[in-house]
Design an enzyme around this catalytic site. Sequence first.
Site, PDB file in Angstrom:
ATOM      1  N   LYS A  84       5.376   2.003  -6.301  1.00 24.24           N
ATOM      2  CA  LYS A  84       4.271   3.011  -6.553  1.00 24.24           C
ATOM      3  C   LYS A  84       5.186   4.681  -7.207  1.00 24.24           C
ATOM      4  O   LYS A  84       5.750   4.401  -7.734  1.00 24.24           O
ATOM      5  CB  LYS A  84       3.327   3.469  -5.402  1.00 24.24           C
TER       6      LYS A  84
HETATM    7  C1  LIG Z   1       0.207  -1.675  -3.649  1.00 25.25           C
HETATM    8  C2  LIG Z   1      -0.946  -1.619  -3.121  1.00 25.25           C
HETATM    9  C3  LIG Z   1      -1.479  -1.946  -1.983  1.00 25.25           C
HETATM   10  C4  LIG Z   1      -0.534  -2.146  -0.778  1.00 25.25           C
HETATM   11  O1  LIG Z   1       0.355  -1.289  -0.610  1.00 25.25           O
HETATM   12  P1  LIG Z   1       1.719  -1.523   0.319  1.00 25.25           P
HETATM   13  O2  LIG Z   1       2.222  -0.239   0.825  1.00 25.25           O
HETATM   14  O3  LIG Z   1       2.687  -2.309  -0.138  1.00 25.25           O
HETATM   15  O4  LIG Z   1       1.108  -2.082   1.696  1.00 25.25           O
HETATM   16  C5  LIG Z   1      -2.997  -1.797  -1.647  1.00 25.25           C
HETATM   17  N1  LIG Z   1      -3.759  -1.523  -2.685  1.00 25.25           N
HETATM   18  C6  LIG Z   1      -3.442  -1.249  -3.812  1.00 25.25           C
HETATM   19  C7  LIG Z   1      -4.241  -0.987  -4.978  1.00 25.25           C
HETATM   20  C8  LIG Z   1      -2.170  -1.370  -4.301  1.00 25.25           C
HETATM   21  O5  LIG Z   1      -1.823  -1.182  -5.484  1.00 25.25           O
END
Ligand SMILES: *Cc1c(COP(=O)(O)O)cnc(C)c1O
Length: 375
Positions: free
Chosen positions: A181
């Site tokens: 992210k």
């Molecule tokens: C990456 C992601 C998640 C999960 O995030 P984590 O921190 O890895 O649990 C949930 N929703 C979306 C849209 C994502 O891109």
Amino acid sequence: MKINVARPYFDEKEQEAVARVIESGWVSQGPKVREFEEAFAEYIGVKYAIATTSCTTALHSALAISGIGPGDEVLVPSLSFIASANTITYCGAKPVFVDVEPSTCNIDVKAIRQYISSKTKAIIVVHQMGLPADLDPIIELSQLNGLTIIEDAACAVGSEYKGKKIGGHGNIACFSLHPRKIITTGEGGMITTNNRDIAEKLRRFRQHGMSISDIERHQAINIMLESYPEIGYNYRMTDIQAAIGIVQLQKLPDILSKRNRIAAKYSKAFSNIPKIRIPQLPAYVTKHNFQSYWIEIAENMSIDRDTLMQKLLDQGISTKRGIMAIHLEPCYVADNRELPITERLTSQTLIIPLYPSMTEEEVQYVISEVGRLLC
Ligand SMILES: *Cc1c(COP(=O)(O)O)cnc(C)c1O
């Protein structure tokens, strides 16, 4: 040349911050988590931010404290990471998959209405790949029908809807701090809200339902005995992670401008290639963080999506398939329904490299290879 799809933006500042936490002797959730939460809340422009172990556990917490449980239905786009739906299932509720708009890859506001039933309790609004969904009509619809809105803002830190940062629009918003992210703590999540009661419920939920926090007990001059009025979980971030997060948050404005500069170069270079689609910003998006940059390949092109991905990999350029379609996965296939836009986007899009430390040479290499293979 070897180019990754993504790469975290670290330097010695994160290393020093971690070293200081280790020297302090307090490594679990404590003063650094609190400092990170305060800085995050200030950045987003909300009263409260609550750190968790991931966006997945943040979403689970948000749904659970909103009272979502067995017999309830929650609307969610299928075009998303599987955690968007799994967290509904964790609560014993049923995810009801909604199609997306092709231009934004976000939930189709016009389609939502037909899925609302007497069992519908909430909508998970995903800001896919960091592009804000059109929140206002969804908020209006939810108020008319008494639904809770939980924003899956996993990818959306720093993006703005109508001049205001995602997370500050009056709902519960959940962010991810995974390395894929925008900013990262290794693993990690953050929830924002302006509602004090919700914030307190979330703090207890992530701490086994405990009535007092470790910080309160540590600072108390009289002994404090905790109690456990409700069942909770252990969803606590560590102070080691929070120390990294504080540094990452300081870098966020720089990260956003670097990402936007690279995305602008891609868009300029690719806008003349026939039969492909690239991200376009609706007028309500006043800032996009470009967590991912996607390209849609028309079905009648001379090269298909998977061949393009393989040929790019042969040239040292990693890509990712477009966002998954949750309703097509074996664990949800029993609830299958046709979602034509979702099915088209998941098979015809790919995500190309974009990260703040990409060099000009790397950007130009991606542009020339993508251009060469698509012409
Ligand atoms: C990456 C992601 C998640 C999960 O995030 P984590 O921190 O890895 O649990 C949930 N929703 C979306 C849209 C994502 O891109």
